[in-house]
Design a protein around this motif. Structure first.
Motif, PDB file in Angstrom:
ATOM      1  N   PRO A  98     -76.384 -17.959 -57.409  1.00 42.78           N
ATOM      2  CA  PRO A  98     -76.001 -18.878 -58.493  1.00 42.78           C
ATOM      3  C   PRO A  98     -75.948 -18.196 -59.863  1.00 42.78           C
ATOM      4  N   LEU A  99     -76.827 -17.199 -60.097  1.00 46.85           N
ATOM      5  CA  LEU A  99     -76.794 -16.491 -61.377  1.00 46.85           C
ATOM      6  C   LEU A  99     -75.440 -15.813 -61.574  1.00 46.85           C
ATOM      7  N   ILE A 100     -74.966 -15.152 -60.533  1.00 46.74           N
ATOM      8  CA  ILE A 100     -73.655 -14.494 -60.615  1.00 46.74           C
ATOM      9  C   ILE A 100     -72.556 -15.532 -60.790  1.00 46.74           C
ATOM     10  N   MET A 101     -72.634 -16.614 -60.012  1.00 47.79           N
ATOM     11  CA  MET A 101     -71.609 -17.656 -60.096  1.00 47.79           C
ATOM     12  C   MET A 101     -71.576 -18.267 -61.495  1.00 47.79           C
ATOM     13  N   GLY A 120     -75.675 -18.772 -66.140  1.00 46.75           N
ATOM     14  CA  GLY A 120     -76.019 -18.386 -64.776  1.00 46.75           C
ATOM     15  C   GLY A 120     -77.459 -18.694 -64.438  1.00 46.75           C
ATOM     16  N   SER A 121     -78.356 -18.501 -65.404  1.00 40.70           N
ATOM     17  CA  SER A 121     -79.770 -18.803 -65.149  1.00 40.70           C
ATOM     18  C   SER A 121     -80.003 -20.302 -64.981  1.00 40.70           C
ATOM     19  N   LEU A 122     -79.152 -21.113 -65.626  1.00 38.84           N
ATOM     20  CA  LEU A 122     -79.248 -22.557 -65.428  1.00 38.84           C
ATOM     21  C   LEU A 122     -78.923 -22.913 -63.984  1.00 38.84           C
ATOM     22  N   PHE A 123     -77.964 -22.194 -63.390  1.00 37.47           N
ATOM     23  CA  PHE A 123     -77.610 -22.406 -61.991  1.00 37.47           C
ATOM     24  C   PHE A 123     -78.747 -21.967 -61.066  1.00 37.47           C
ATOM     25  N   ALA A 124     -79.499 -20.944 -61.477  1.00 35.45           N
ATOM     26  CA  ALA A 124     -80.428 -20.264 -60.567  1.00 35.45           C
ATOM     27  C   ALA A 124     -81.653 -21.102 -60.225  1.00 35.45           C
ATOM     28  N   SER A 125     -82.162 -21.862 -61.180  1.00 35.64           N
ATOM     29  CA  SER A 125     -83.393 -22.626 -60.919  1.00 35.64           C
ATOM     30  C   SER A 125     -83.054 -23.913 -60.172  1.00 35.64           C
ATOM     31  N   HIS A 126     -84.075 -24.590 -59.701  1.00 38.51           N
ATOM     32  CA  HIS A 126     -83.878 -25.896 -59.073  1.00 38.51           C
ATOM     33  C   HIS A 126     -85.171 -26.694 -59.146  1.00 38.51           C
ATOM     34  N   THR A 127     -85.062 -28.000 -58.950  1.00 44.50           N
ATOM     35  CA  THR A 127     -86.206 -28.904 -58.953  1.00 44.50           C
ATOM     36  C   THR A 127     -86.333 -29.540 -57.579  1.00 44.50           C
ATOM     37  N   LEU A 128     -87.533 -29.547 -57.010  1.00 39.82           N
ATOM     38  CA  LEU A 128     -87.753 -30.108 -55.670  1.00 39.82           C
ATOM     39  C   LEU A 128     -87.807 -31.634 -55.738  1.00 39.82           C
ATOM     40  N   LEU A 129     -86.697 -32.216 -56.152  1.00 41.28           N
ATOM     41  CA  LEU A 129     -86.648 -33.664 -56.332  1.00 41.28           C
ATOM     42  C   LEU A 129     -86.743 -34.398 -54.997  1.00 41.28           C
ATOM     43  N   ALA A 130     -86.266 -33.767 -53.925  1.00 43.78           N
ATOM     44  CA  ALA A 130     -86.254 -34.418 -52.611  1.00 43.78           C
ATOM     45  C   ALA A 130     -87.495 -34.098 -51.787  1.00 43.78           C
ATOM     46  N   TYR A 131     -88.482 -33.424 -52.392  1.00 38.43           N
ATOM     47  CA  TYR A 131     -89.706 -33.113 -51.645  1.00 38.43           C
ATOM     48  C   TYR A 131     -90.372 -34.355 -51.056  1.00 38.43           C
ATOM     49  N   ALA A 294     -62.356 -29.651 -66.911  1.00 41.07           N
ATOM     50  CA  ALA A 294     -62.325 -28.325 -66.291  1.00 41.07           C
ATOM     51  C   ALA A 294     -63.708 -27.691 -66.234  1.00 41.07           C
ATOM     52  N   LEU A 295     -64.407 -27.640 -67.384  1.00 42.71           N
ATOM     53  CA  LEU A 295     -65.713 -26.996 -67.415  1.00 42.71           C
ATOM     54  C   LEU A 295     -66.714 -27.757 -66.555  1.00 42.71           C
ATOM     55  N   THR A 296     -66.720 -29.094 -66.689  1.00 46.82           N
ATOM     56  CA  THR A 296     -67.683 -29.894 -65.936  1.00 46.82           C
ATOM     57  C   THR A 296     -67.494 -29.736 -64.437  1.00 46.82           C
ATOM     58  N   ILE A 297     -66.242 -29.841 -63.985  1.00 47.71           N
ATOM     59  CA  ILE A 297     -65.967 -29.717 -62.549  1.00 47.71           C
ATOM     60  C   ILE A 297     -66.317 -28.323 -62.054  1.00 47.71           C
ATOM     61  N   THR A 298     -65.987 -27.322 -62.837  1.00 45.16           N
ATOM     62  CA  THR A 298     -66.286 -25.943 -62.431  1.00 45.16           C
ATOM     63  C   THR A 298     -67.784 -25.713 -62.342  1.00 45.16           C
ATOM     64  N   VAL A 299     -68.525 -26.245 -63.301  1.00 43.98           N
ATOM     65  CA  VAL A 299     -69.982 -26.106 -63.280  1.00 43.98           C
ATOM     66  C   VAL A 299     -70.566 -26.775 -62.040  1.00 43.98           C
ATOM     67  N   VAL A 300     -70.142 -27.999 -61.767  1.00 47.24           N
ATOM     68  CA  VAL A 300     -70.678 -28.741 -60.623  1.00 47.24           C
ATOM     69  C   VAL A 300     -70.315 -28.062 -59.304  1.00 47.24           C
ATOM     70  N   VAL A 301     -69.036 -27.726 -59.137  1.00 45.91           N
ATOM     71  CA  VAL A 301     -68.591 -27.088 -57.889  1.00 45.91           C
ATOM     72  C   VAL A 301     -69.225 -25.705 -57.739  1.00 45.91           C
ATOM     73  N   GLY A 302     -69.324 -24.971 -58.841  1.00 48.53           N
ATOM     74  CA  GLY A 302     -69.907 -23.636 -58.785  1.00 48.53           C
ATOM     75  C   GLY A 302     -71.366 -23.679 -58.366  1.00 48.53           C
ATOM     76  N   LEU A 303     -72.117 -24.611 -58.913  1.00 53.48           N
ATOM     77  CA  LEU A 303     -73.539 -24.730 -58.553  1.00 53.48           C
ATOM     78  C   LEU A 303     -73.697 -25.122 -57.091  1.00 53.48           C
ATOM     79  N   ILE A 304     -72.975 -26.156 -56.660  1.00 51.79           N
ATOM     80  CA  ILE A 304     -73.118 -26.641 -55.282  1.00 51.79           C
ATOM     81  C   ILE A 304     -72.736 -25.560 -54.281  1.00 51.79           C
ATOM     82  N   SER A 305     -71.625 -24.876 -54.532  1.00 46.41           N
ATOM     83  CA  SER A 305     -71.166 -23.842 -53.593  1.00 46.41           C
ATOM     84  C   SER A 305     -72.096 -22.634 -53.583  1.00 46.41           C
ATOM     85  N   SER A 306     -72.624 -22.232 -54.729  1.00 47.34           N
ATOM     86  CA  SER A 306     -73.504 -21.059 -54.771  1.00 47.34           C
ATOM     87  C   SER A 306     -74.838 -21.338 -54.091  1.00 47.34           C
ATOM     88  N   LYS A 307     -75.379 -22.534 -54.259  1.00 49.81           N
ATOM     89  CA  LYS A 307     -76.615 -22.887 -53.569  1.00 49.81           C
ATOM     90  C   LYS A 307     -76.391 -22.958 -52.054  1.00 49.81           C
TER      91      LYS A 307
END
Length: 708
Positions: A98-101, A120-131, A294-307
């Motif tokens: 995700p950092l690269i993406m 990229g660092s925003l993409f890298a972290s995550h929260t265990l919301l579904a724990y 454009a930016l919003t969709i790219t951010v969302v798709v980029g995060l989901i696909s990289s994870k």
């Protein structure tokens, strides 16, 4: 417009109280409603709140620090140690990819290298919301789930480290030498916190004993000193707050101090942070960015696909199943705590603009909704060994106690003469079934010197209760062992006596909370639940135990804890020639074939437990969990509920205690069977998945609940 600080605070409290429950009725996270309220009440709305308000700025900063502190406090250190190498690899994958993406996304939209790497660092972290979902499904012991939980440490620390470097570079005086200096200082500071604060905290807690007030203050001082120290070495305060959470993680354990620390943050400070975040949303810029999309969709798709790619790589290396891969992906998908915190820091220092902030808010909404949905589907298909729920005849006793011939020991604290008979009768039914021991306990709490007249009177009163208990035991056909104890606290006296007598069950009478102190610090029952080493059954009997014929046991998952509640009910039903009804509430959309499967699974669980009694299983298809249980309780003489203290995860700002909600509305007799947290952890790891069907998380489908 100048607004009085008291008015600001009153508005914030009203928003926190009203908005999250309303938003969650729409099946959206409560924090989304807080952000929306910030937008509505902020400068872009009606202007009641101002983003430059000093009081609001202070409370929001405290909330930001608290958010990252709780993120560190919630890390499962014990689980992490067991699979740290595999967690490290998954952490590397789910951080690097995700950092690269994110960096590529930043460059595509014209951001410079520093801002792009921060994205990229925003993409890298995550929260265990579904724990809470995997916990409820009883699949936390699955290796893939544990690896994902452990990987959170690497992603959060890595993301915060990248944030610190990017902010330093952005300030303009950052060189290779200063980078090395920062890394060295950060390494030393991290070691000082993780080892020094951990050691100091253990010493302080040991010396203060049960002084929860000073221990609570120690934790607060530690987190904010850590935040200040982080700024002194040149990194953001949230880095120090997260490290402080890791440092005191094992110090506070799972006791009442931790509950109070998390409660304070999740009820007050963290919600204020989300409201303040809404004040920063620029409506015209937000609408404009959504118009372009454009930016919003790219951010969302980029995060989901990289994870997804990171989870896929981990599956390929460790040969995990498809369900395990999807569970890892969904658990690492939600972007809440660290992502929003780092975004806010980036906006404040000028590295990120409003378009990125708006995109991250949309990203949070999408991932915090999508992640739990996928977790419910994939997590229900995970496989665990089924050797834990064998045909064990004594779920209250450990295997070692059974092999050693240790009899079932039931301890009954007695303080109210009016409930003494029913409590002892119920305890006698349980103990006689397994030729066990019955101990009647009375606690005398001295209010003066031990040689004072008041203490003498208290001891005499306690002895009278015990004499009556012995007589009642003879009437019930069981030997009752009287135990008189002098202690400085009723709850501590009960727990110490139960430990000394090696009790397997504490049976107590129901007591409503009275007074301000009980509401703030908990009553006797609350404290016994926290301190006890064994299960605690709290009873509210409307009729004699011998008249309890139809016993309702709501069950959610196939765990050893559920087996314990079923065993409790079957002993009573067997003694009274009664009937046990197991009720499982599944979503209204559950197909009939799945309902039939669930019915067989729960029936098998019930039949595997001794003694033999008449048992039926009712599968209720309803989206109203509370309503379904209340309806079934109208035909029952007794309802047996499980009350396990659970954690409040980061990002969950509202609290709902389902057992307490039911207890207030159930009109028949009631037994609340509480599990100590250490026992809950051991047996959550040893749980068996129910089936492919996702389980409901709460009466409204949410995963909110009170901390264990």
């Amino acid at each position: 417009m100048h607004v009085e600080p008291v008015v600001t605070f009153a508005v914030l409290l009203a928003v926190i109280l009203v908005v999250p429950p309303l938003v969650e009725k729409l099946r959206l996270p409560g924090l989304v409603g807080l952000i929306a309220a910030g937008v509505l009440l902020g400068p872009q709305g009606i202007g009641v709140l101002q983003d430059k308000d000093p009081a609001l700025d202070l409370l929001s900063t405290v909330g930001l620090v608290y958010l990252m502190f709780v993120a560190g406090l919630e890390v499962e250190m014990e689980q992490f140690r067991r699979i740290k190498h595999r967690s490290a690899l998954f952490g590397l994958f789910t951080f690097t990819v995700p950092l690269i993406m994110g960096t590529v996304v930043g460059r595509l939209f014209g951001f410079d290298w520093v801002a792009s790497i921060l994205i990229g660092s925003l993409f890298a972290s995550h929260t265990l919301l579904a724990y809470p979902i995997v916990s409820r499904l009883g699949v936390v012991n699955n290796e893939a789930v544990m690896v994902t939980i452990g990987g959170t440490i690497f992603t959060d620390i890595g993301a915060l480290l990248v944030l610190a470097i990017c902010v330093g570079v952005h300030k303009g005086d950052f060189t290779a030498a200063s980078l090395v200096q920062l890394l060295v200082l950060l390494a030393l500071y991290t070691a000082l916190l993780l080892f020094g604060l951990n050691w100091g905290g253990k010493q302080f807690f040991r010396r203060t004993g049960n002084d929860e007030g000073n221990q609570f203050l120690f934790v607060l001082v530690a987190v904010f000193l850590a935040a200040v120290g982080a700024e002194l070495i040149g990194v953001e305060k949230i880095v120090g707050a997260f490290l402080a959470g890791l440092a005191v993680n094992e110090v506070v354990g799972e006791g009442p101090v931790k509950e109070k620390v998390i409660f304070m943050g999740t009820v007050l400070f963290i919600p204020i942070f989300f409201i303040d975040l809404g004040l920063l949303v620029n409506i015209p810029a937000f609408v404009q960015s959504l118009g372009a999309l454009a930016l919003t969709i790219t951010v969302v798709v980029g995060l989901i696909s990289s994870k997804f790619l990171a989870a896929l790589l981990t599956q390929w290396v460790y040969k995990y199943s498809r369900a395990e891969m999807l569970t890892m992906w969904s658990l690492s998908l939600p972007q809440v705590a660290a992502t929003l915190a780092a975004t806010l820091v980036g906006v404040r220092v000028g590295l990120l603009n409003d378009a990125v902030l708006n995109s991250v808010i949309v990203l949070m909404l999408v991932t915090s909704t999508l992640g739990p949905l996928i977790t419910r589907q994939a997590g229900a298909q995970l496989v665990l060994p089924e050797d834990e729920l064998s045909s064990e005849s004594t779920p209250f006793r450990s295997t070692a106690d059974v092999q050693a011939g240790q009899p079932l020991t039931v301890l009954v604290p007695i303080s109210n003469p009016q409930t003494e008979h029913s409590l002892l009768e119920l305890a006698a039914l349980l103990a006689k079934h397994e030729d066990g021991r019955l101990i009647a306990l009375s606690i005398a709490v001295p209010r003066d010197y031990l040689d004072s007249q008041s203490v003498t009177l208290d001891l005499q009163s306690s002895q009278n209760l015990l004499d009556k208990a012995e007589a009642l035991g003879s009437e019930l056909g069981i030997h009752t062992e009287p135990l008189l104890r002098i202690d400085d606290s009723v709850s501590q006296g009960i727990c110490r006596a139960s430990r000394e007598q090696k009790a397997h069950l504490i049976l107590m009478g129901w007591a409503s909370r009275q007074g301000l102190r009980a509401r703030l610090f908990g009553g006797v029952i609350d404290n016994v639940m926290w301190l006890a080493h064994c299960p605690v059954a709290v009873t509210r009997l409307q009729q004699p135990p011998r008249e309890l014929k139809r016993i309702l046991v709501p069950v959610d998952t196939l765990t050893a804890e559920s087996a314990r509640a079923i065993h409790f009910a079957k002993v009573l039903a067997n003694s009274n020639s009664g009937q046990v009804v197991l009720q499982h509430v599944c979503p209204a959309s559950t197909p009939p074939a799945i309902r039939e499967k669930l019915q067989k699974r729960f029936l098998n669980l019930a039949l595997a437990q001794s003694p033999q009694a008449e048992v039926t299983v009712e599968i209720t298809a309803s989206n109203n969990l509370v309503g379904a249980i209340l309806k079934a309780s109208r035909q029952a003489d007794l309802v047996v509920l499980r009350s396990v203290r659970r954690r409040v995860r980061v990002g969950e700002v509202a609290i709902a205690d389902l057992p307490a909600k039911l207890a207030r509305q159930i009109t028949c007799s009631l037994v609340m069977l509480g599990e100590p947290h250490h026992l809950h952890l051991e047996e959550t790891r040893a749980a068996v998945p129910v089936d492919e069907q996702p389980m409901p998380i709460g009466p409204d489908g949410s995963s909110r609940r009170r901390s264990r």
